[in-house]
Design a protein around this motif. Sequence first.
Motif, short mmCIF file in Angstrom:
data_model
loop_
_atom_site.label_atom_id
_atom_site.label_comp_id
_atom_site.label_asym_id
_atom_site.label_seq_id
_atom_site.Cartn_x
_atom_site.Cartn_y
_atom_site.Cartn_z
N SER A 149 106.15 -43.93 -1.43
CA SER A 149 105.96 -43.10 -0.23
C SER A 149 107.23 -42.36 0.16
O SER A 149 107.17 -41.27 0.73
N VAL A 150 108.40 -42.90 -0.18
CA VAL A 150 109.66 -42.24 0.17
C VAL A 150 109.84 -40.94 -0.61
O VAL A 150 110.68 -40.11 -0.25
N ALA A 151 109.06 -40.77 -1.69
CA ALA A 151 109.17 -39.54 -2.49
C ALA A 151 108.24 -38.44 -1.98
O ALA A 151 108.25 -37.33 -2.50
N VAL A 152 107.42 -38.75 -0.96
CA VAL A 152 106.51 -37.76 -0.38
C VAL A 152 107.21 -37.08 0.80
O VAL A 152 107.68 -37.75 1.72
N ASP A 153 107.29 -35.77 0.76
CA ASP A 153 108.00 -35.03 1.80
C ASP A 153 107.18 -34.87 3.08
O ASP A 153 107.71 -35.02 4.19
N LEU A 154 105.90 -34.55 2.92
CA LEU A 154 105.06 -34.24 4.07
C LEU A 154 103.64 -34.75 3.84
O LEU A 154 103.18 -34.83 2.70
N VAL A 155 102.97 -35.07 4.92
CA VAL A 155 101.52 -35.28 4.93
C VAL A 155 100.90 -34.13 5.71
O VAL A 155 101.41 -33.74 6.76
N ALA A 156 99.81 -33.57 5.18
CA ALA A 156 99.07 -32.51 5.86
C ALA A 156 97.67 -33.03 6.14
O ALA A 156 96.87 -33.20 5.21
N SER A 157 97.37 -33.31 7.39
CA SER A 157 96.09 -33.94 7.75
C SER A 157 95.19 -32.99 8.50
O SER A 157 95.54 -32.50 9.58
N HIS A 158 94.00 -32.76 7.95
CA HIS A 158 93.01 -31.94 8.63
C HIS A 158 92.47 -32.64 9.87
O HIS A 158 92.14 -32.01 10.87
N GLY A 159 92.36 -33.97 9.82
CA GLY A 159 91.71 -34.70 10.89
C GLY A 159 90.20 -34.69 10.71
O GLY A 159 89.67 -34.18 9.73
N GLN A 160 89.49 -35.28 11.68
CA GLN A 160 88.04 -35.36 11.62
C GLN A 160 87.43 -34.48 12.71
O GLN A 160 87.64 -34.70 13.89
N THR A 161 86.71 -33.45 12.30
CA THR A 161 86.03 -32.60 13.27
C THR A 161 84.92 -33.39 13.95
O THR A 161 84.05 -33.94 13.27
N ILE A 162 84.95 -33.44 15.28
CA ILE A 162 83.85 -34.09 15.99
C ILE A 162 83.03 -33.09 16.80
O ILE A 162 81.90 -33.39 17.17
N PHE A 163 83.59 -31.90 17.05
CA PHE A 163 82.79 -30.85 17.69
C PHE A 163 83.42 -29.50 17.46
O PHE A 163 84.64 -29.33 17.60
N HIS A 164 82.57 -28.55 17.09
CA HIS A 164 83.01 -27.17 16.90
C HIS A 164 82.23 -26.31 17.89
O HIS A 164 80.99 -26.34 17.91
N ALA A 165 82.94 -25.58 18.74
CA ALA A 165 82.30 -24.88 19.85
C ALA A 165 82.78 -23.43 19.98
O ALA A 165 83.48 -23.08 20.93
N PRO A 166 82.41 -22.56 19.04
CA PRO A 166 82.69 -21.13 19.23
C PRO A 166 81.83 -20.59 20.37
O PRO A 166 80.81 -21.18 20.75
N ILE A 167 82.24 -19.47 20.92
CA ILE A 167 81.49 -18.87 22.02
C ILE A 167 80.03 -18.63 21.63
O ILE A 167 79.12 -18.80 22.45
N SER A 168 79.82 -18.28 20.38
CA SER A 168 78.46 -18.00 19.92
C SER A 168 77.56 -19.22 19.99
O SER A 168 76.33 -19.10 19.99
N LEU A 169 78.15 -20.43 20.09
CA LEU A 169 77.36 -21.64 20.19
C LEU A 169 77.23 -22.11 21.65
O LEU A 169 76.15 -22.47 22.10
N HIS A 170 78.35 -22.05 22.41
CA HIS A 170 78.27 -22.60 23.77
C HIS A 170 77.81 -21.56 24.81
O HIS A 170 77.31 -21.93 25.88
N HIS A 171 77.97 -20.26 24.53
CA HIS A 171 77.43 -19.18 25.37
C HIS A 171 77.95 -19.22 26.81
O HIS A 171 77.26 -18.75 27.73
N MET A 172 79.13 -19.75 27.03
CA MET A 172 79.70 -19.78 28.38
C MET A 172 80.84 -18.75 28.45
O MET A 172 81.92 -18.98 27.88
#
Length: 397
Positions: free
Chosen positions: A105-128
């Motif tokens: 692990s000491v040879a790894v410079d960085l971790v890049a984590s997307h994470g877990q999407t639990i909700f996606h809310a563009p305006i086209s979906l929530h309409h507010m």
Amino acid sequence: MNVHIADLARIAAAPSRIIAGLMSGTSLDGLDIALCEFTGSGLQTEVKVLHFITMPYSQEFKEELKAISFKTEVELQKVTLLNAVIGSYSAKLILDALKEWGYPSVAVDLVASHGQTIFHAPISLHHMESFPNATLQIGDGDHIAVHTGIITLSDFRQKHVAAGGEGAPLAVYGDYLLLSSPVENRILLNIGGISNFTYLPGGRNPALVFSTDVGPGNTLMDQFVQLNYPGKYYDQDAAIAKSGTPNTELVEALLAHPFFDRPFPRTTGPELFNLNYLQNAKEAIGQLSISKEDTLASLCEFTAISIVTAIKQAIGEQPFKVYLSGGGMHNPLLVQKISEGLGFALNDTADLGIDPDAKEAVLFALLANECVAGGQTDFGHRRGIPSVTMGKISLPA
């Protein structure tokens, strides 16, 4: 100077970086981990995938994620707890993978984590109208950094939203830098839970590149299988769908949603394309007793048509090649239908030097590489593709 800030400066200035890219999609089935070696940045980026693995989630953990994902009402305490748990669990899976590979692990410079999407809310979906585009990924980067001892970049989608985008698709940035061609028009089609593609016209002009969600990929088919076939998580080799016949009226009802008339780029998620969406389509045509086999065949047909139609709308009559990635590329019936709809055979990103199953994890590793060592590519000021550097930086303890 803080020792970790000094480390970050050294990593950014080094000729190469070792970055572990993490991706967990809307299928909620496991964590993809791609250990990558990057040299350069921007169009001079070169990447070598040293190792790749998908670490499957336990059934218990999947159920915990499902309980809070893609729903407008969930238990806030559970969201808060899982934000920490997912980060710590991701750290454990990274360390387990590194141990399996014999990579320190000491040879790894960085971790890049997307994470877990639990909700996606563009305006086209929530309409507010009084609220902006929004999206939420959990799995705290500080927990990853502290438990692995590795500087971690996470929460990439928030900068995209802050700069006027919808937080997705982010593949366009890595697709352009790694996989564009000076001569060939390319469609990079990723079929995950949601399908999306990046259009890369020959010539490598970033102002002409765009990326968009198309609609459902595997999500509706997988949800239907999981509900109706206990013990199965997906339709392996499309065996069930092949035994059925698409119901034309159902397919047309599934395609009738206004989402498919929205201009590109557009984004969506399981918040829209779920079993309620299917039930509403069946009710609209007055056919609630369609067999399971015919329903699954119809969902496959619907998914293929939505992909083919979007690509044709985007590309027009010019010649192009399609390069696949994502779990949907392993559905032979879906791939066959897309190929027939477009009129030619499909390639996958292995032909471009990137394992198609690893591609999404590699692309988030690339976003981390750009954050610390690049960020100079100008994508212009078009809707949906802001020229921004993404990723929040978490330092180890």
